[in-house]
Write an enzyme that holds these catalytic residues in place. Structure first.
Site, PDB file in Angstrom:
ATOM      1  N   ASP A   1       0.858  -1.191   0.000  1.00 51.97           N
ATOM      2  CA  ASP A   1       0.000   0.000   0.000  1.00 51.97           C
ATOM      3  C   ASP A   1       0.888   1.232   0.000  1.00 51.97           C
ATOM      4  O   ASP A   1       1.707   1.416   0.903  1.00 51.97           O
ATOM      5  CB  ASP A   1      -0.860  -0.051   1.266  1.00 51.97           C
TER       6      ASP A   1
ATOM      7  N   ASN B   1      -6.127  12.811 -10.983  1.00 53.68           N
ATOM      8  CA  ASN B   1      -6.758  13.196 -12.236  1.00 53.68           C
ATOM      9  C   ASN B   1      -6.535  14.694 -12.426  1.00 53.68           C
ATOM     10  O   ASN B   1      -6.056  15.371 -11.518  1.00 53.68           O
ATOM     11  CB  ASN B   1      -8.241  12.806 -12.275  1.00 53.68           C
TER      12      ASN B   1
ATOM     13  N   GLY C   1      -9.498   4.940  -6.280  1.00 54.23           N
ATOM     14  CA  GLY C   1      -8.238   4.201  -6.379  1.00 54.23           C
ATOM     15  C   GLY C   1      -7.175   4.724  -5.440  1.00 54.23           C
ATOM     16  O   GLY C   1      -7.443   5.065  -4.291  1.00 54.23           O
ATOM     17  N   VAL C   2      -5.967   4.818  -5.968  1.00 53.10           N
ATOM     18  CA  VAL C   2      -4.836   5.234  -5.140  1.00 53.10           C
ATOM     19  C   VAL C   2      -5.012   6.695  -4.694  1.00 53.10           C
ATOM     20  O   VAL C   2      -4.633   7.078  -3.582  1.00 53.10           O
ATOM     21  CB  VAL C   2      -3.505   4.975  -5.881  1.00 53.10           C
ATOM     22  N   ASP C   3      -5.623   7.497  -5.524  1.00 49.54           N
ATOM     23  CA  ASP C   3      -5.909   8.900  -5.201  1.00 49.54           C
ATOM     24  C   ASP C   3      -6.791   8.980  -3.943  1.00 49.54           C
ATOM     25  O   ASP C   3      -6.488   9.725  -2.986  1.00 49.54           O
ATOM     26  CB  ASP C   3      -6.636   9.523  -6.410  1.00 49.54           C
TER      27      ASP C   3
ATOM     28  N   SER D   1      -2.025   4.788 -14.193  1.00 47.85           N
ATOM     29  CA  SER D   1      -2.920   4.513 -15.337  1.00 47.85           C
ATOM     30  C   SER D   1      -3.432   3.078 -15.451  1.00 47.85           C
ATOM     31  O   SER D   1      -4.201   2.791 -16.373  1.00 47.85           O
ATOM     32  CB  SER D   1      -2.280   4.901 -16.684  1.00 47.85           C
ATOM     33  N   THR D   2      -3.024   2.185 -14.550  1.00 47.20           N
ATOM     34  CA  THR D   2      -3.439   0.779 -14.735  1.00 47.20           C
ATOM     35  C   THR D   2      -4.755   0.426 -14.043  1.00 47.20           C
ATOM     36  O   THR D   2      -5.196  -0.715 -14.119  1.00 47.20           O
ATOM     37  CB  THR D   2      -2.362  -0.208 -14.230  1.00 47.20           C
TER      38      THR D   2
ATOM     39  N   TYR E   1      -7.907   4.031 -15.449  1.00 44.81           N
ATOM     40  CA  TYR E   1      -7.454   4.512 -16.756  1.00 44.81           C
ATOM     41  C   TYR E   1      -7.056   3.390 -17.722  1.00 44.81           C
ATOM     42  O   TYR E   1      -6.625   3.650 -18.851  1.00 44.81           O
ATOM     43  CB  TYR E   1      -6.331   5.539 -16.594  1.00 44.81           C
TER      44      TYR E   1
END
Ligand code: ADP
Length: 170
Positions: free
Chosen positions: A9, A23, A31-33, A121-122, A125
């Site tokens: 993590d 973004n 997600g990670v954001d 991006s995975t 995105y």
């Protein structure tokens, strides 16, 4: 430079800077954001809002990067970068490479010498993991930077394996 991949993590990494797959709005997402803003607290969002009100009124462009405080995370800074969406940018691996390159350039300016990256991006995105791992590894290897440690922190095993394979790590 030492480059390594782990499964884990990114919000738990004790490094100078962790990279966020943000973004363009810089105002948070999933997600990670989402994880970074949740764990790092409101200070990060406040810093992002200030960036939107000053240098980045149009938001952050794809392939660019900018740093903020890391709030309550164990890191010192969060470097926000915006990856390309795969559908909109098929063949634009240069934009994904730019995310890594620009993040390292921002790291140099801080200066941060240890940086953790997610697989930009995975997720939402939709960049294919194997392709993204190749682009990421190459971009970091070829970067001219003072950063001494790059740690790819991959959330799931499939993504971890792709990055580990790309780095020749077993
Ligand atoms: P993008 O919009 O750039 O695709 P996502 O956040 O949707 O970004 O996904 C990028 C990658 O980050 C995915 O592989 C996802 O599984 C991973 N991820 C999600 N949460 C975390 C986390 N806490 N630490 C590290 N990676 C994470």
């Amino acid at each position: 430079m030492h480059i390594t991949a782990i499964q884990g993590d990114i919000t738990e990494q004790r490094v100078d800077a962790v990279v966020n797959a943000a973004n363009s709005s810089l105002l948070g997402g999933g997600g990670v954001d989402g994880a970074i803003h949740r764990r790092g607290g409101s200070e990060i969002l406040e810093a992002c809002k200030q960036l939107r009100a000053s240098e980045y009124t149009e938001g952050l462009s794809v392939g660019q990067a900018v740093a903020t405080t890391a709030g309550e995370l164990p890191a010192r800074w969060v470097i926000h970068t915006v990856g390309p969406t795969y559908s909109a940018s098929r063949g634009r691996s240069d934009l994904l490479a730019s995310c890594y390159r620009e993040s390292l350039r921002v790291a140099d300016s801080l200066p941060a010498t240890s940086v953790a990256f997610p697989a930009v991006s995975t997720g939402v995105y939709s960049y294919p993991v194997d392709e993204a791992a190749g682009v990421a590894a190459r971009a970091v290897r070829e970067a001219e930077t003072g950063v001494e440690l790059v740690r790819f922190v991959l959330f799931d095993e499939r993504t971890y394996r792709a990055f580990a394979a790309e780095l020749g790590q077993r």
